[in-house]
Design a protein around this motif. Structure first.
Motif, short mmCIF file in Angstrom:
data_model
loop_
_atom_site.label_atom_id
_atom_site.label_comp_id
_atom_site.label_asym_id
_atom_site.label_seq_id
_atom_site.Cartn_x
_atom_site.Cartn_y
_atom_site.Cartn_z
N LEU A 40 6.86 -9.54 1.57
CA LEU A 40 6.27 -8.80 0.68
C LEU A 40 6.69 -9.04 -1.09
CD1 LEU A 40 7.70 -5.50 1.72
CD2 LEU A 40 5.38 -6.27 2.48
N TYR A 41 5.30 -9.62 -2.02
CA TYR A 41 5.47 -9.20 -3.05
C TYR A 41 4.85 -8.14 -3.84
CZ TYR A 41 4.29 -11.93 -7.62
OH TYR A 41 4.25 -12.10 -9.13
N LEU A 42 5.23 -7.78 -4.91
CA LEU A 42 4.35 -6.69 -5.43
C LEU A 42 4.69 -7.11 -7.26
CD1 LEU A 42 4.31 -3.67 -5.20
CD2 LEU A 42 6.36 -3.02 -6.78
N LEU A 43 3.10 -7.12 -7.33
CA LEU A 43 3.30 -7.87 -8.88
C LEU A 43 2.80 -6.47 -9.44
CD1 LEU A 43 2.50 -10.16 -11.06
CD2 LEU A 43 0.24 -10.06 -10.01
N ILE A 44 3.37 -5.86 -10.79
CA ILE A 44 3.18 -5.03 -11.29
C ILE A 44 2.25 -6.05 -12.76
CG2 ILE A 44 3.76 -2.77 -13.37
CD1 ILE A 44 6.55 -2.42 -10.98
N ASP A 45 1.13 -5.61 -12.80
CA ASP A 45 0.62 -5.99 -14.20
C ASP A 45 0.19 -5.34 -15.10
OD1 ASP A 45 -0.71 -8.28 -15.71
OD2 ASP A 45 -2.18 -8.50 -14.09
N ARG A 46 0.75 -4.89 -16.01
CA ARG A 46 0.29 -4.00 -17.38
C ARG A 46 -0.69 -4.39 -18.12
NH1 ARG A 46 5.08 -4.50 -21.10
NH2 ARG A 46 3.36 -2.89 -22.27
N PHE A 47 -0.96 -5.75 -17.82
CA PHE A 47 -1.48 -7.01 -18.71
C PHE A 47 -3.07 -7.36 -17.67
CE2 PHE A 47 2.29 -7.29 -20.22
CZ PHE A 47 1.35 -6.63 -21.91
N HIS A 70 -2.95 -5.07 -1.19
CA HIS A 70 -3.53 -3.75 -1.27
C HIS A 70 -3.02 -3.03 -2.56
CE1 HIS A 70 -4.04 0.30 -1.33
NE2 HIS A 70 -3.05 1.46 -1.35
N ALA A 71 -4.12 -3.19 -3.88
CA ALA A 71 -4.08 -3.14 -5.35
C ALA A 71 -4.15 -1.69 -5.40
CB ALA A 71 -4.53 -3.57 -6.22
N VAL A 72 -3.00 -0.57 -7.04
CA VAL A 72 -3.48 0.94 -7.49
C VAL A 72 -3.88 0.33 -8.54
CG1 VAL A 72 -3.12 1.77 -5.25
CG2 VAL A 72 -1.36 1.76 -6.99
N PRO A 73 -4.87 1.48 -9.26
CA PRO A 73 -3.74 1.18 -11.02
C PRO A 73 -2.73 2.11 -11.33
CG PRO A 73 -5.42 2.82 -10.13
CD PRO A 73 -5.87 2.03 -9.02
N PHE A 74 -2.08 1.95 -12.39
CA PHE A 74 -1.47 2.62 -12.93
C PHE A 74 -1.85 4.00 -12.79
CE2 PHE A 74 1.55 0.53 -15.73
CZ PHE A 74 1.45 -0.69 -14.93
N THR A 133 -1.95 -2.75 -13.53
CA THR A 133 -2.90 -2.35 -12.11
C THR A 133 -1.29 -3.12 -10.65
OG1 THR A 133 -4.52 -3.47 -12.16
CG2 THR A 133 -3.63 -3.41 -9.65
N VAL A 134 -0.98 -2.62 -9.95
CA VAL A 134 -0.30 -2.25 -8.74
C VAL A 134 -0.37 -3.70 -7.05
CG1 VAL A 134 2.15 -2.32 -8.21
CG2 VAL A 134 1.81 -0.60 -10.23
N THR A 135 0.20 -4.46 -6.97
CA THR A 135 -1.17 -5.15 -6.58
C THR A 135 0.84 -5.61 -4.93
OG1 THR A 135 -2.33 -6.27 -7.81
CG2 THR A 135 -2.21 -7.06 -5.43
N LEU A 136 0.29 -5.43 -4.03
CA LEU A 136 1.06 -4.87 -2.62
C LEU A 136 0.26 -6.83 -2.24
CD1 LEU A 136 4.36 -5.38 -1.43
CD2 LEU A 136 2.98 -3.53 -0.28
N TYR A 137 1.40 -7.41 -2.59
CA TYR A 137 1.13 -8.89 -1.09
C TYR A 137 1.84 -8.76 -0.06
CZ TYR A 137 -1.29 -10.23 -5.38
OH TYR A 137 -2.67 -10.40 -6.40
N SER A 138 1.47 -9.18 0.65
CA SER A 138 1.82 -9.32 2.34
C SER A 138 1.14 -10.48 3.23
CB SER A 138 1.87 -7.76 3.05
OG SER A 138 0.63 -7.67 3.77
N ASP A 139 2.42 -10.53 4.49
CA ASP A 139 1.52 -11.67 5.56
C ASP A 139 0.99 -12.58 4.61
OD1 ASP A 139 0.78 -12.51 7.67
OD2 ASP A 139 -1.50 -11.99 7.28
#
Length: 203
Positions: free
Chosen positions: A149-156, A178-182, A162-168
């Motif tokens: 699991l890689y959680l990327l919290i991208d303020r820019f 899977h990405a969601v906005p703040f 956006t917050v994106t959870l990468y998997s597999d």
């Protein structure tokens, strides 16, 4: 009002290569003898030693929020560290995520570096001007290391934070994201089974 875009981790373009075009052994030798200023972070990225200054308050507030969300549900045999080194074979690299979760027994080695294959979750919070490292370089490195699991919290991010959870992971890519906005919650799956509330993330 303070503008923190020019301090600490939000000015990560100030991260400077200390040594280039050297063998891996030479890089590691120099790296192990570094004495960076307190709060500075040293990493080996793309065959270079890179140093970056302490993160700004907004960066740290996000890291604290994520950590508080995860801790209550964390099994005793899993630990969550801030700024611990993690290796990412087969290519030379030693990265320092903002947060990394791994089994407690993975700390038994003498080097202080967590093998990438032992990690369960890596979290990166982007810095202004240096965001592509989290979006591309570390994305591929963590996938190569098979961090599940890689959680990327991208303020820019281009459109909105956006917050994106990468998997597999497979080879050097994650096959699911899977990405969601703040402002929207994001669920971390097993072994965490927690919801990350992003409504209070500073922008």
């Amino acid at each position: 009002m303070r503008d923190d875009t020019n301090t600490g981790g939000d000015r990560a373009v100030s991260a400077a290569p200390v040594l280039q075009d050297s063998s891996w052994d030479e890089l590691v030798e120099v790296f192990e003898h570094l004495d960076p200023p307190e709060g500075w972070r040293a990493e080996i990225i793309d065959g270079r030693i890179v140093m970056s200054p302490p993160p700004a308050p907004k960066h740290n507030l996000i890291a604290d929020s994520v950590q508080r969300s995860i801790y209550p549900a964390l099994p005793r045999d899993i630990v969550l560290f801030q700024t611990a080194g993690v290796s990412a074979p087969p290519f030379p690299g030693q990265y320092v995520p903002d947060l990394i979760a791994f089994p407690r027994d993975a700390t038994e080695g003498e080097s202080g570096v967590i093998p990438g294959e032992a990690a369960l979750l890596a979290v990166e919070i982007t810095s202004k001007g240096y965001a592509d490292t989290g979006r591309t370089t570390k994305l591929h490195a963590y996938a190569r290391a098979a961090i599940p699991l890689y959680l990327l919290i991208d303020r820019f991010a281009d459109r909105w934070p956006t917050v994106t959870l990468y998997s597999d992971p497979a080879e050097d890519v994650y096959r699911a994201a899977h990405a969601v906005p703040f402002g929207k919650p994001l669920v971390l799956p097993e072994p965490f089974d927690v919801t990350i509330e992003t409504a209070d993330f500073p922008r």
